[in-house]
Design a protein around this motif. Sequence first.
Motif, short mmCIF file in Angstrom:
data_model
loop_
_atom_site.label_atom_id
_atom_site.label_comp_id
_atom_site.label_asym_id
_atom_site.label_seq_id
_atom_site.Cartn_x
_atom_site.Cartn_y
_atom_site.Cartn_z
N GLY A 81 2.89 -0.73 -6.16
CA GLY A 81 2.45 0.35 -5.28
C GLY A 81 3.59 0.85 -4.45
O GLY A 81 4.52 1.52 -4.91
N ASP A 82 3.56 0.47 -3.21
CA ASP A 82 4.52 0.95 -2.23
C ASP A 82 4.65 -0.12 -1.15
O ASP A 82 3.77 -0.96 -0.98
CB ASP A 82 3.95 2.25 -1.62
N LEU A 83 5.76 -0.08 -0.42
CA LEU A 83 6.01 -1.11 0.60
C LEU A 83 5.03 -1.06 1.77
O LEU A 83 4.79 -2.06 2.45
CB LEU A 83 7.44 -0.93 1.13
N THR A 84 4.44 0.13 2.01
CA THR A 84 3.76 0.38 3.29
C THR A 84 2.70 -0.66 3.68
O THR A 84 2.62 -1.07 4.83
CB THR A 84 3.09 1.78 3.27
N PHE A 85 1.86 -1.06 2.71
CA PHE A 85 0.78 -2.00 3.06
C PHE A 85 0.79 -3.21 2.14
O PHE A 85 0.92 -3.07 0.92
CB PHE A 85 -0.60 -1.33 2.93
N TYR A 86 0.63 -4.38 2.76
CA TYR A 86 0.42 -5.64 2.03
C TYR A 86 1.48 -5.90 0.97
O TYR A 86 1.17 -6.21 -0.18
CB TYR A 86 -0.98 -5.67 1.40
N GLY A 107 1.18 4.65 -3.29
CA GLY A 107 0.39 3.47 -2.94
C GLY A 107 -1.00 3.52 -3.55
O GLY A 107 -1.47 4.58 -3.98
N THR A 108 -1.66 2.37 -3.55
CA THR A 108 -3.02 2.33 -4.11
C THR A 108 -3.96 3.27 -3.35
O THR A 108 -4.84 3.89 -3.95
CB THR A 108 -3.58 0.89 -4.02
N ALA A 109 -3.76 3.37 -2.04
CA ALA A 109 -4.63 4.26 -1.25
C ALA A 109 -4.50 5.70 -1.74
O ALA A 109 -5.49 6.42 -1.86
CB ALA A 109 -4.25 4.17 0.23
N PRO A 221 -4.84 -12.12 -5.70
CA PRO A 221 -5.83 -11.11 -5.35
C PRO A 221 -6.05 -10.18 -6.54
O PRO A 221 -5.10 -9.81 -7.22
CB PRO A 221 -5.19 -10.35 -4.19
N ALA A 222 -7.30 -9.83 -6.79
CA ALA A 222 -7.58 -8.92 -7.90
C ALA A 222 -7.04 -7.53 -7.60
O ALA A 222 -6.92 -7.14 -6.43
CB ALA A 222 -9.09 -8.85 -8.11
N LEU A 223 -6.74 -6.79 -8.66
CA LEU A 223 -6.27 -5.42 -8.46
C LEU A 223 -7.50 -4.52 -8.26
O LEU A 223 -7.90 -3.74 -9.13
CB LEU A 223 -5.43 -4.97 -9.66
N THR A 224 -8.10 -4.69 -7.11
CA THR A 224 -9.34 -3.95 -6.79
C THR A 224 -9.29 -3.48 -5.35
O THR A 224 -9.00 -4.28 -4.44
CB THR A 224 -10.58 -4.87 -6.96
N LEU A 225 -9.55 -2.21 -5.15
CA LEU A 225 -9.59 -1.64 -3.81
C LEU A 225 -11.02 -1.20 -3.53
O LEU A 225 -11.69 -0.66 -4.41
CB LEU A 225 -8.65 -0.43 -3.74
C1 LIG Z 1 -0.48 -7.48 -2.44
S1 LIG Z 1 -1.39 -5.98 -2.31
C2 LIG Z 1 -0.17 -4.82 -2.75
C3 LIG Z 1 -0.50 -3.41 -2.36
C4 LIG Z 1 0.64 -2.48 -2.63
N1 LIG Z 1 1.70 -2.67 -1.66
C5 LIG Z 1 0.21 -1.02 -2.68
O1 LIG Z 1 0.75 -0.20 -1.98
O2 LIG Z 1 -0.64 -0.67 -3.48
C6 LIG Z 1 -2.40 -6.07 -3.72
C7 LIG Z 1 -3.73 -5.37 -3.48
O3 LIG Z 1 -3.55 -3.97 -3.58
C8 LIG Z 1 -4.66 -3.38 -4.25
N2 LIG Z 1 -4.19 -2.86 -5.54
C9 LIG Z 1 -2.92 -2.89 -6.01
N3 LIG Z 1 -2.83 -2.25 -7.21
C10 LIG Z 1 -4.09 -1.83 -7.50
C11 LIG Z 1 -4.66 -1.09 -8.59
N4 LIG Z 1 -3.90 -0.67 -9.61
N5 LIG Z 1 -5.98 -0.82 -8.56
C12 LIG Z 1 -6.76 -1.22 -7.51
N6 LIG Z 1 -6.28 -1.91 -6.45
C13 LIG Z 1 -4.96 -2.21 -6.44
C14 LIG Z 1 -5.68 -4.52 -4.46
O4 LIG Z 1 -6.53 -4.57 -3.33
C15 LIG Z 1 -4.79 -5.72 -4.51
O5 LIG Z 1 -5.48 -6.92 -4.19
#
Ligand SMILES: C[S@@+](CC[C@H](N)C(=O)[O-])C[C@H]1O[C@@H](n2cnc3c(N)ncnc32)[C@H](O)[C@@H]1O
Length: 257
Positions: A81-86, A107-109, A221-225
């Motif tokens: 994604g991006d550095l901004t969050f988590y 980012g995912t958002a 963590p699952a890749l789920t938002l």
């Molecule tokens: C460690 S964080 C990294 C987030 C990352 N920095 C970003 O900007 O997307 C991982 C979390 O981001 C979200 N995430 C990352 N990639 C995703 C995707 N392709 N689809 C849905 N959620 C995703 C999920 O909530 C996942 O548990």
Amino acid sequence: MTGRVHFIGAGPGAPDLLTLRGCRVLKESQLVYVAEPYDQIFAELLVGKEVRIPFDYYFDELISQVDEQLKSGNIAFLIPGDLTFYSPFQALLDHFSAVAEVIPGVGTANAASARLKKTFDLPGVCNRAIIASPRTLGDDNAPTISDLAAPGVALLIYMNNLPLDQLVADLRTGYGEDVPIAILHRLCLSGEEIVSGSLDTIVAQVGDRDFFNLKTADKRPALTLVVVGKTLDTSVDGSWWDYRRDHIWKFRSGVEK
Ligand SMILES: C[S@@+](CC[C@H](N)C(=O)[O-])C[C@H]1O[C@@H](n2cnc3c(N)ncnc32)[C@H](O)[C@@H]1O
């Protein structure tokens, strides 16, 4: 050290959502640290490069290795994604700050907003958007998810580790009413699934699907938002647009009134 460390925001998973700058820097890097699934996603751009998995190393080990590698040139980290969050890469960035460059990503958002075709703040409907994760709300002084959920809030929940029925019950308490919710699983990746509903319907809609890796041995963590808020099912007419035209846009200098 002679080289630079590039932290490239890789975006949510679609190769064409890598920025042009990220793509250029990646092409110029001979040594790239990249974790799954990005090694497969960007396989074409990684051909002929030395590829390593950052999470194979303890921090000090990784630092010494990168220090050595920088003597021979630039290296890159492809960050999800991006550095901004988590992002777990902050300690590395702090260590290499003097020679580091960060390249923003999608980012995912951002990808979620695009997929849902909704802005997450909407005047009169959602006057604030809150980004949170139950994983990092753990200590006694932190608010809970139900403290954060409230009328007027769009809530973006990363890395959920609560069973869905518990999460929904907490959200119901905070919002005090039924509101729309969307679960976005593996956005932009193979196996993408998006479930849109409301707090009262979502548990039945999701059924047995384990969108949060709660039933597997996998600790990642699952890749789920999760996105919650009235903005998701609100359509707006042009009155806000015309109000801004009357009060702001038509007073731009050089524009005929
Ligand atoms: C460690 S964080 C990294 C987030 C990352 N920095 C970003 O900007 O997307 C991982 C979390 O981001 C979200 N995430 C990352 N990639 C995703 C995707 N392709 N689809 C849905 N959620 C995703 C999920 O909530 C996942 O548990």
